[in-house]
Enzyme design. Structure first.
Site, PDB file in Angstrom:
ATOM      1  N   ASP A 140      -8.618  -1.115 -26.669  1.00 40.54           N
ATOM      2  CA  ASP A 140      -9.256  -1.312 -25.384  1.00 40.54           C
ATOM      3  C   ASP A 140      -9.453  -0.010 -24.629  1.00 40.54           C
ATOM      4  O   ASP A 140      -8.692   0.924 -24.787  1.00 40.54           O
ATOM      5  CB  ASP A 140      -8.412  -2.248 -24.515  1.00 40.54           C
TER       6      ASP A 140
ATOM      7  N   ARG B  10      -1.656  -8.571 -20.847  1.00 40.49           N
ATOM      8  CA  ARG B  10      -2.127  -8.123 -22.159  1.00 40.49           C
ATOM      9  C   ARG B  10      -1.058  -7.345 -22.926  1.00 40.49           C
ATOM     10  O   ARG B  10      -1.162  -7.162 -24.130  1.00 40.49           O
ATOM     11  CB  ARG B  10      -3.393  -7.285 -22.013  1.00 40.49           C
TER      12      ARG B  10
ATOM     13  N   GLU C  37       1.212  -7.465   9.246  1.00 41.05           N
ATOM     14  CA  GLU C  37       1.217  -5.996   9.151  1.00 41.05           C
ATOM     15  C   GLU C  37       2.159  -5.499   8.056  1.00 41.05           C
ATOM     16  O   GLU C  37       2.141  -4.319   7.699  1.00 41.05           O
ATOM     17  CB  GLU C  37       1.645  -5.378  10.491  1.00 41.05           C
TER      18      GLU C  37
ATOM     19  N   PRO D 271       0.819  -1.218   0.000  1.00 43.92           N
ATOM     20  CA  PRO D 271       0.000   0.000   0.000  1.00 43.92           C
ATOM     21  C   PRO D 271       0.849   1.263   0.000  1.00 43.92           C
ATOM     22  O   PRO D 271       0.358   2.338  -0.305  1.00 43.92           O
ATOM     23  CB  PRO D 271      -0.834  -0.116   1.281  1.00 43.92           C
TER      24      PRO D 271
HETATM   25  N1  4FN Z   1      -2.016  -4.493   2.239  1.00 44.69           N
HETATM   26  C1  4FN Z   1      -3.556   1.405   3.659  1.00 44.69           C
HETATM   27  C2  4FN Z   1      -2.759   1.910   4.712  1.00 44.69           C
HETATM   28  C3  4FN Z   1      -2.098   1.053   5.545  1.00 44.69           C
HETATM   29  C4  4FN Z   1      -2.211  -0.349   5.371  1.00 44.69           C
HETATM   30  C5  4FN Z   1      -3.008  -0.831   4.348  1.00 44.69           C
HETATM   31  C6  4FN Z   1      -3.134  -2.307   4.116  1.00 44.69           C
HETATM   32  C7  4FN Z   1      -1.658  -6.618   3.377  1.00 44.69           C
HETATM   33  C8  4FN Z   1       0.534  -6.951   4.538  1.00 44.69           C
HETATM   34  C9  4FN Z   1      -0.038  -4.710   3.643  1.00 44.69           C
HETATM   35  C10 4FN Z   1      -3.162  -2.936   0.174  1.00 44.69           C
HETATM   36  C11 4FN Z   1      -3.659  -2.095  -0.811  1.00 44.69           C
HETATM   37  C12 4FN Z   1      -3.125  -2.070  -2.077  1.00 44.69           C
HETATM   38  C13 4FN Z   1      -0.468  -4.401  -2.012  1.00 44.69           C
HETATM   39  C14 4FN Z   1      -3.664   0.040   3.488  1.00 44.69           C
HETATM   40  C15 4FN Z   1      -1.524  -3.750  -1.383  1.00 44.69           C
HETATM   41  C16 4FN Z   1      -2.085  -3.788  -0.091  1.00 44.69           C
HETATM   42  C17 4FN Z   1      -2.035  -2.896  -2.346  1.00 44.69           C
HETATM   43  C18 4FN Z   1      -1.527  -4.670   0.987  1.00 44.69           C
HETATM   44  C19 4FN Z   1      -0.934  -7.353   4.485  1.00 44.69           C
HETATM   45  C20 4FN Z   1       0.655  -5.471   4.742  1.00 44.69           C
HETATM   46  C21 4FN Z   1      -1.510  -5.104   3.460  1.00 44.69           C
HETATM   47  C22 4FN Z   1      -3.788   2.181   1.293  1.00 44.69           C
HETATM   48  C23 4FN Z   1      -5.770   2.115   2.754  1.00 44.69           C
HETATM   49  C24 4FN Z   1      -4.045   3.799   3.105  1.00 44.69           C
HETATM   50  C25 4FN Z   1      -2.347  -4.606   4.651  1.00 44.69           C
HETATM   51  C26 4FN Z   1      -4.295   2.377   2.723  1.00 44.69           C
HETATM   52  N2  4FN Z   1      -1.326  -3.041  -3.492  1.00 44.69           N
HETATM   53  N3  4FN Z   1      -2.303  -3.173   4.823  1.00 44.69           N
HETATM   54  O1  4FN Z   1      -3.926  -2.721   3.304  1.00 44.69           O
HETATM   55  O2  4FN Z   1      -0.661  -5.469   0.757  1.00 44.69           O
HETATM   56  O3  4FN Z   1      -0.391  -3.942  -3.286  1.00 44.69           O
END
Ligand code: 4FN
Length: 232
Positions: free
Chosen positions: A166, A151, A113, A86
């Protein structure tokens, strides 16, 4: 292209990569996806790869050792190592086109986390996010990235024109689609689509696409997004 996906749930990927276009792309040899379970690189016999965060706080953190060993077990000269996170830069169609040019991608999926910062610093080339929402793990993000990128790998999509035509390749929404019947529960197909005037149809589709883009996603018509995207 070769893709190595590192995660705690290799089973998570069973469905998505074994159906439809992605299965076809794999069967035809355009790309090859392999899965590695980070747990196989645990230091201890019980397979634990997480621990409590230094400084306190909720949840657990993926330990650097197992992640580093998992990455190194698949890394070779020329590999591009991506952490789905994220905290990464937002995935775009343009980025998908860029990534499709690599011979070998390594996708690290986060769990708990997150991942110890030091192994990220040492082993990761790029951090990419698929959007601003909370996920339970990074596997879903890896599926989105592979699907969106596939793609752009030459040959994966049957008709090369289809890629360029697309939606979003143009940087704006697609126009609405209609098929038979001409009357569905009292709703008619827009007459211009039945008239056979292809110049008129093109004009109508462009106008409809612009109208909806302006209403729902005005950001796509402004600023850096107004450049039409081109592939390779
Ligand atoms: N997510 C935010 C802020 C803090 C934490 C998260 C969150 C999965 C391992 C990361 C989430 C979203 C888009 C990977 C989200 C992504 C993930 C992604 C992801 C468990 C730690 C976690 C963005 C809402 C401010 C959990 C926001 N793209 N933590 O989701 O891996 O790739």
């Amino acid at each position: 292209m070769e893709i190595d996906i590192l995660s705690l749930f290799p089973d998570y990927f069973r469905g998505p990569f074994d159906v439809s276009m992605l299965k076809r792309g794999r069967d035809m040899g355009h790309f090859d996806i392999r899965h590695t379970n980070i747990r196989d690189f645990a230091e201890n016999k019980n397979g634990r790869v997480d621990d409590r965060p230094f400084g306190g706080g909720p949840g657990m953190v993926l330990c650097p050792g197992p992640v580093a060993r998992a990455i190194r077990s698949v890394k070779k000269p020329g590999s591009r190592v991506i952490y789905l996170s994220p905290q990464g830069s937002l995935l775009t169609a343009a980025k998908c086109g860029e990534l499709a040019k690599y011979e070998h991608l390594i996708l690290l999926c986060g769990h708990y986390e997150g991942v110890d910062e030091r192994v990220l610093q040492k082993e990761i080339d790029e951090e990419i996010s698929i959007g601003d929402y909370v996920l339970t793990n990074g596997c879903a993000a890896a599926i989105v990235l592979v699907d969106a990128m596939a793609r752009f790998i030459p040959g994966v999509i049957g008709h090369p024109d289809a890629v360029q035509e697309d939606s979003f390749q143009e940087g704006i929404f697609d126009s609405p689609h209609y098929t038979r019947p001409e009357n569905f529960e009292g709703m008619e197909v827009p007459p211009v689509l039945l008239g056979g005037n292809h110049a008129e149809i093109r004009k109508w589709r462009k106008a409809e696409a612009r109208k909806k883009t302006a209403r729902v996603r005005p950001d796509l018509l402004l600023g850096e997004h107004c450049e039409p995207l081109t592939i390779h």
